[in-house]
Write an enzyme that holds these catalytic residues in place. Structure first.
Site, short mmCIF file in Angstrom:
data_model
loop_
_atom_site.label_atom_id
_atom_site.label_comp_id
_atom_site.label_asym_id
_atom_site.label_seq_id
_atom_site.Cartn_x
_atom_site.Cartn_y
_atom_site.Cartn_z
N SER A 1 40.89 45.74 74.17
CA SER A 1 39.73 45.19 74.86
C SER A 1 38.59 46.19 74.91
O SER A 1 37.48 45.84 75.28
CB SER A 1 40.11 44.76 76.28
OG SER A 1 40.70 45.82 76.97
N HIS B 1 40.07 40.10 69.46
CA HIS B 1 40.12 40.19 70.93
C HIS B 1 40.16 38.78 71.53
O HIS B 1 39.18 38.05 71.48
CB HIS B 1 38.92 40.98 71.45
CG HIS B 1 38.99 41.24 72.91
ND1 HIS B 1 37.90 41.27 73.74
CD2 HIS B 1 40.06 41.46 73.72
CE1 HIS B 1 38.29 41.50 74.97
NE2 HIS B 1 39.60 41.61 74.98
N GLU C 1 36.83 37.37 69.80
CA GLU C 1 35.86 38.32 69.25
C GLU C 1 36.55 38.96 68.03
O GLU C 1 37.64 39.53 68.16
CB GLU C 1 35.52 39.41 70.27
CG GLU C 1 34.67 38.92 71.43
CD GLU C 1 34.37 40.02 72.44
OE1 GLU C 1 33.23 40.10 72.92
OE2 GLU C 1 35.28 40.83 72.77
N ASN D 1 33.45 41.92 77.49
CA ASN D 1 33.83 42.86 78.55
C ASN D 1 32.68 43.75 78.98
O ASN D 1 32.63 44.21 80.13
CB ASN D 1 35.02 43.70 78.12
CG ASN D 1 36.33 42.93 78.28
OD1 ASN D 1 36.34 41.87 78.89
ND2 ASN D 1 37.40 43.47 77.74
#
Ligand code: CAA
Length: 284
Positions: free
Chosen positions: A119, A140, A152, A190
């Site tokens: 992440s 991801h 992602e 994130n």
């Protein structure tokens, strides 16, 4: 390039969600972890999740059974020897990930693509240490993996177009929407989402509002499906703190400093749903 046999390293929250999604979409899956207990827990979570999907009539009982038949578990990483793609979802620890990639490079055929669900760690660094940098890529996924539509797809500096294109096609085959992202701390989601959660923790820490009201405010005022504190409990407070620390260290910008309350919660072992207590209480 056809990717049919998929390996998943790690049977935790993300690993079992990825394994379930791949098996449900018709892929042959082997999920590996270092001990039997995490594999058993991962399989229990998968069965519960598939049950819910049957209950919501999103899949049939036949889909459920076919998915389980396509999914095998093992504690032996050598089982990755016949995989077209291995998705690593081990702990967010660079030494562990580098160790896994080095082992996979020895075990897997040359053509195997190695993906990581990291992440926030540097994909370029993982690729450089892998021994097959052009065939390393980031995939991801988002929690809960069976329900969240995004992947992602992260290119390390070294990722080849061939590798990237194969993973983009695969993400579509998994019913996900791939978004292309360059390697950078926190990628896209994130980098925005976890600082927002951290800010919610600051609001609680400063006594400006109660947890329930902070969450209601974002659900009703910004149409978020969950409030940020309930979401933090679902993601895991340790994971949130980890991402904040990476953003803070890598960008060197004080706007990413983790809230002291988040650190204290993690020190206390209040990690969210997985420990039964976070900003809210769960179970018994
Ligand atoms: N498999 C797994 N979990 C499931 C599930 C399934 N088939 N169906 C539901 N859930 C989970 C939810 O977490 C929640 O838990 P409990 O009921 O046990 O308390 C519950 O099941 C919600 O059930 P609902 O039937 O009410 O589900 P819903 O249709 O309302 O959607 C949701 C739930 C998809 C989680 C929605 O609330 C949502 O989109 N929330 C935001 C999630 C989000 O932002 N995820 C990204 C996190 S960031 C990340 O993952 C990246 C990282 O690196 C940190």
């Amino acid at each position: 390039m056809t990717l049919q046999n998929i390996g998943v390293i790690g049977a935790g929250t993300m690993g079992n969600g990825i394994a379930q999604t791949c098996a449900l979409c018709g892929f042959d899956v082997v999920m590996q972890d270092i001990a039997q207990a995490p594999l058993d827990n991962g399989m229990k979570t998968i069965q519960k999740s598939l049950d819910r999907l049957v209950g919501k009539e999103k899949i049939s009982t036949a889909d459920y059974e076919a998915a389980l038949a396509r999914l095998k578990t093992t504690t032996d990483i050598n089982a990755m020897e016949d995989r077209d793609l291995v998705i690593e979802a081990a702990s967010e620890n660079i030494e562990i990930k580098l160790g896994v990639f080095t082992q996979l490079n020895k075990i897997c055929p040359d053509s195997t693509i190695l993906a990581t669900n990291t992440s926030s760690l540097s994909l370029t660094r993982i690729a450089a240490a892998s021994g097959r940098a052009d065939r390393v890529v980031g995939m991801h996924f988002f929690n809960p993996v069976p329900l969240m539509a995004l992947v992602e797809v992260i290119r390390a500096l070294q990722t080849s177009d061939k590798t990237y294109n194969a993973i983009e096609t695969l993400a579509n085959s998994l019913g996900k929407t791939p978004v292309s992202v360059k390697d950078s701390p926190g990628f896209v989601v994130n980098r925005m989402l976890v600082p927002m959660i951290n800010e919610a923790v600051f609001i609680l820490y400063e006594g400006l509002a109660q947890a329930e009201d902070i969450d209601a405010a974002m659900k009703l005022g910004a149409a978020h499906p969950m409030g940020p504190l309930a979401l933090a409990d679902m993601i895991g407070l340790d994971v949130c703190l980890w991402v904040m620390n990476v953003l803070h260290e890598e960008f060197g910008d004080s706007k990413f400093r983790p809230c002291p309350l988040l650190k204290q919660m993690v020190d206390a072992g209040y990690l969210g749903r997985k420990t039964g207590r976070g900003f809210y209480q769960y179970g018994g």
